[in-house]
Scaffold this active site. Structure first.
Site, PDB file in Angstrom:
ATOM      1  N   LYS A   1      -3.197  -9.833  -7.173  1.00 15.14           N
ATOM      2  CA  LYS A   1      -4.597 -10.410  -6.541  1.00 15.14           C
ATOM      3  C   LYS A   1      -5.803  -9.483  -7.226  1.00 15.14           C
ATOM      4  CE  LYS A   1      -5.855  -8.435  -2.074  1.00 15.14           C
ATOM      5  NZ  LYS A   1      -7.153  -8.145  -2.494  1.00 15.14           N
TER       6      LYS A   1
ATOM      7  N   LYS B   1     -10.936  -4.992  -4.458  1.00 12.60           N
ATOM      8  CA  LYS B   1     -12.179  -4.119  -4.559  1.00 12.60           C
ATOM      9  C   LYS B   1     -11.660  -2.979  -5.061  1.00 12.60           C
ATOM     10  CE  LYS B   1     -14.050  -5.490  -0.307  1.00 12.60           C
ATOM     11  NZ  LYS B   1     -12.887  -4.742   0.451  1.00 12.60           N
TER      12      LYS B   1
ATOM     13  N   LYS C   1       0.821  -1.178   0.134  1.00  7.41           N
ATOM     14  CA  LYS C   1      -0.057  -0.037  -0.091  1.00  7.41           C
ATOM     15  C   LYS C   1       1.019   1.331  -0.029  1.00  7.41           C
ATOM     16  CE  LYS C   1      -4.252  -2.054   0.396  1.00  7.41           C
ATOM     17  NZ  LYS C   1      -4.938  -2.183  -0.617  1.00  7.41           N
TER      18      LYS C   1
HETATM   19  P1  ATP Z   1      -9.115  -3.721  -1.131  1.00  7.28           P
HETATM   20  O1  ATP Z   1      -8.757  -3.550  -2.326  1.00  7.28           O
HETATM   21  O2  ATP Z   1      -9.944  -2.408  -0.626  1.00  7.28           O
HETATM   22  O3  ATP Z   1      -8.179  -3.789   0.227  1.00  7.28           O
HETATM   23  P2  ATP Z   1      -9.868  -6.472  -0.925  1.00  7.28           P
HETATM   24  O4  ATP Z   1     -10.432  -6.899  -2.356  1.00  7.28           O
HETATM   25  O5  ATP Z   1      -8.403  -6.594  -0.549  1.00  7.28           O
HETATM   26  O6  ATP Z   1     -10.183  -4.923  -0.976  1.00  7.28           O
HETATM   27  P3  ATP Z   1     -10.531  -6.801   1.797  1.00  7.28           P
HETATM   28  O7  ATP Z   1     -11.739  -5.941   2.277  1.00  7.28           O
HETATM   29  O8  ATP Z   1      -9.181  -6.210   1.931  1.00  7.28           O
HETATM   30  O9  ATP Z   1     -10.673  -6.993   0.072  1.00  7.28           O
HETATM   31  O10 ATP Z   1     -10.641  -8.272   2.230  1.00  7.28           O
HETATM   32  C1  ATP Z   1     -11.638  -8.953   2.596  1.00  7.28           C
HETATM   33  C2  ATP Z   1     -11.648 -10.688   2.676  1.00  7.28           C
HETATM   34  O11 ATP Z   1     -11.480 -11.069   1.127  1.00  7.28           O
HETATM   35  C3  ATP Z   1     -10.233 -11.027   3.190  1.00  7.28           C
HETATM   36  O12 ATP Z   1     -10.392 -12.249   3.922  1.00  7.28           O
HETATM   37  C4  ATP Z   1      -9.136 -11.221   2.229  1.00  7.28           C
HETATM   38  O13 ATP Z   1      -8.426 -12.024   2.505  1.00  7.28           O
HETATM   39  C5  ATP Z   1     -10.280 -11.757   1.224  1.00  7.28           C
HETATM   40  N1  ATP Z   1      -9.529 -11.437  -0.252  1.00  7.28           N
HETATM   41  C6  ATP Z   1      -9.411 -10.339  -0.910  1.00  7.28           C
HETATM   42  N2  ATP Z   1      -8.828 -10.405  -1.932  1.00  7.28           N
HETATM   43  C7  ATP Z   1      -8.702 -11.826  -2.146  1.00  7.28           C
HETATM   44  C8  ATP Z   1      -8.143 -12.480  -3.355  1.00  7.28           C
HETATM   45  N3  ATP Z   1      -7.780 -12.097  -4.486  1.00  7.28           N
HETATM   46  N4  ATP Z   1      -8.109 -13.844  -3.310  1.00  7.28           N
HETATM   47  C9  ATP Z   1      -8.612 -14.591  -2.069  1.00  7.28           C
HETATM   48  N5  ATP Z   1      -9.069 -13.733  -1.032  1.00  7.28           N
HETATM   49  C10 ATP Z   1      -9.248 -12.657  -1.197  1.00  7.28           C
HETATM   50 MG    MG Z   2      -7.592  -5.731   1.160  1.00  7.14          MG
END
Ligand code: ATP
Ligand code: MG
Length: 334
Positions: free
Chosen positions: A197, A200, A115
């Site tokens: 990965k 969001k 980040k």
């Molecule tokens: P942001 O980009 O805003 O951080 P994010 O997609 O990483 O969003 P989080 O809210 O940080 O989502 O994480 C929510 C859950 O989703 C966590 O348990 C995280 O491990 C899981 N997760 C997020 N992205 C992945 C991915 N690409 N594969 C598997 N698990 C994921």
């Molecule tokens: Mg995240």
């Protein structure tokens, strides 16, 4: 809520639409766990401030996320769903845990380094101490299991360390929580270009969201990175191809997966065919969730009610833990 069941805690940031990584890394496990454990699932709105300082859409994003979680299978009758910002006990525990967390270990965290690279103009202290706030989220309910995706593994390890330090210094109070998945390994869903990965808040065209319509799903998958195919039988798969097979294994029938694996191993794979099949199977999986979430969003009162009930239940547990924490630390002046 039944006594003696093990406690589960997990959360998600209201930073955008749910995607396949959130679904397969987290939500799918939550849906199963709500039948077996005492489960707390929360919307991590405080956590979103580390990267999203604009709060204009926080409330609508939170509501939308709750409707997506319910559409994806969470049942507010079986689990507790709440917003992090409704639990004022969390920041107090965060304060105590901050005294047990070291600058060096926080700076070494992979997510912090990522980040910090992505937003060099905003490397705020909240970003650095993100794992401490997350530890407070988990420990406030004295959770045993934390169902998360692979990207969160290191954070859970840090929570274990903070809990052990607390227990060692002030007396055994916290169970040592574990990252949890029903699958053998924690799940990691790659972005469609194989470069990181699914997420969001980044890489929107390389991430498939549960809100994407059928046309967009087809378009995104058709643009996923591939190559001319292997030239030598039984070659190792490049990351981006492995990523497509991971998705195929999640949404398609085993005989379809076997066919494409055979074709890959015999150097006769047609990625165009694989993508078409993957897109159609993906649509079958996503469409009902998307439609249910849309219907729920027309009932904001119902979502508010879920959050209000959830906050009440979650606070009960948080107040009890914080009382014990204060006692252990000696903050019992009256
Ligand atoms: P942001 O980009 O805003 O951080 P994010 O997609 O990483 O969003 P989080 O809210 O940080 O989502 O994480 C929510 C859950 O989703 C966590 O348990 C995280 O491990 C899981 N997760 C997020 N992205 C992945 C991915 N690409 N594969 C598997 N698990 C994921
Ligand atoms: Mg995240």
């Amino acid at each position: 809520m039944e006594k003696n069941k093990e406690i589960v805690l997990s959360g998600i940031r209201p930073t955008g639409f749910l995607h396949l990584g959130n679904y397969y890394g987290a939500l799918r496990n939550w849906v199963r766990m709500q039948n077996e454990y005492t489960c707390y699932f929360f919307i991590a709105d405080w956590h979103s401030l580390t990267t999203h300082s604009d709060t204009h859409e926080l409330k609508s994003n939170t509501r939308r996320l709750v409707s997506e979680l319910i559409a994806g299978g969470l049942d507010p009758e079986k689990c507790t769903i709440y917003a992090q910002s409704d639990i004022p006990e969390i920041p107090e525990l965060y304060l105590y845990l901050n005294m047990l967390a070291y600058k060096g270990e926080l700076e070494k965290t992979v997510t912090f380094k990522d980040k910090a690279r992505q937003q060099p103009e905003n490397i705020n202290a909240g970003l650095l101490t993100y794992p401490v706030l997350q530890a407070a989220d988990i420990l406030i309910h004295r959770a045993h299991f934390v169902p998360v995706g692979k990207d969160q593994e290191q954070h859970i390890e840090m929570t274990r360390n903070f809990a052990e330090r607390f227990n060692h210094r002030y007396g055994e109070l916290f169970p040592i929580p574990r990252a949890f998945s029903y699958t053998e390994n924690l799940v990691r869903i790659l972005s469609l270009d194989g470069s990181g990965k699914m997420s969001k808040s980044e890489q929107q065209m390389n991430t498939i969201y549960l809100n994407d319509d059928d046309t967009l799903i087809r378009r995104k998958i058709s643009k996923a990175k591939t190559d001319q195919g292997p030239l030598v039988p039984n070659s190792a798969m490049p990351d981006y191809i492995e990523g497509l097979f991971t998705l195929l294994r999640l949404v398609s029938a085993p005989e379809i997966v076997a066919k494409f694996e055979y074709d890959f191993n015999h150097c006769q794979i047609r990625y165009g065919d694989l993508k078409k099949q993957l897109a159609e199977d993906m649509i079958q999986m996503i469409k009902p969730i998307r439609e249910k979430a849309a219907a729920l969003q027309n009932e904001p009162g119902q979502i508010d009610e879920v959050l209000a009930r959830g906050a009440e239940k979650a606070r009960k547990s948080a107040v009890t833990t914080l009382g014990e924490v204060r006692k252990a630390l000696g903050f019992t002046h009256h």
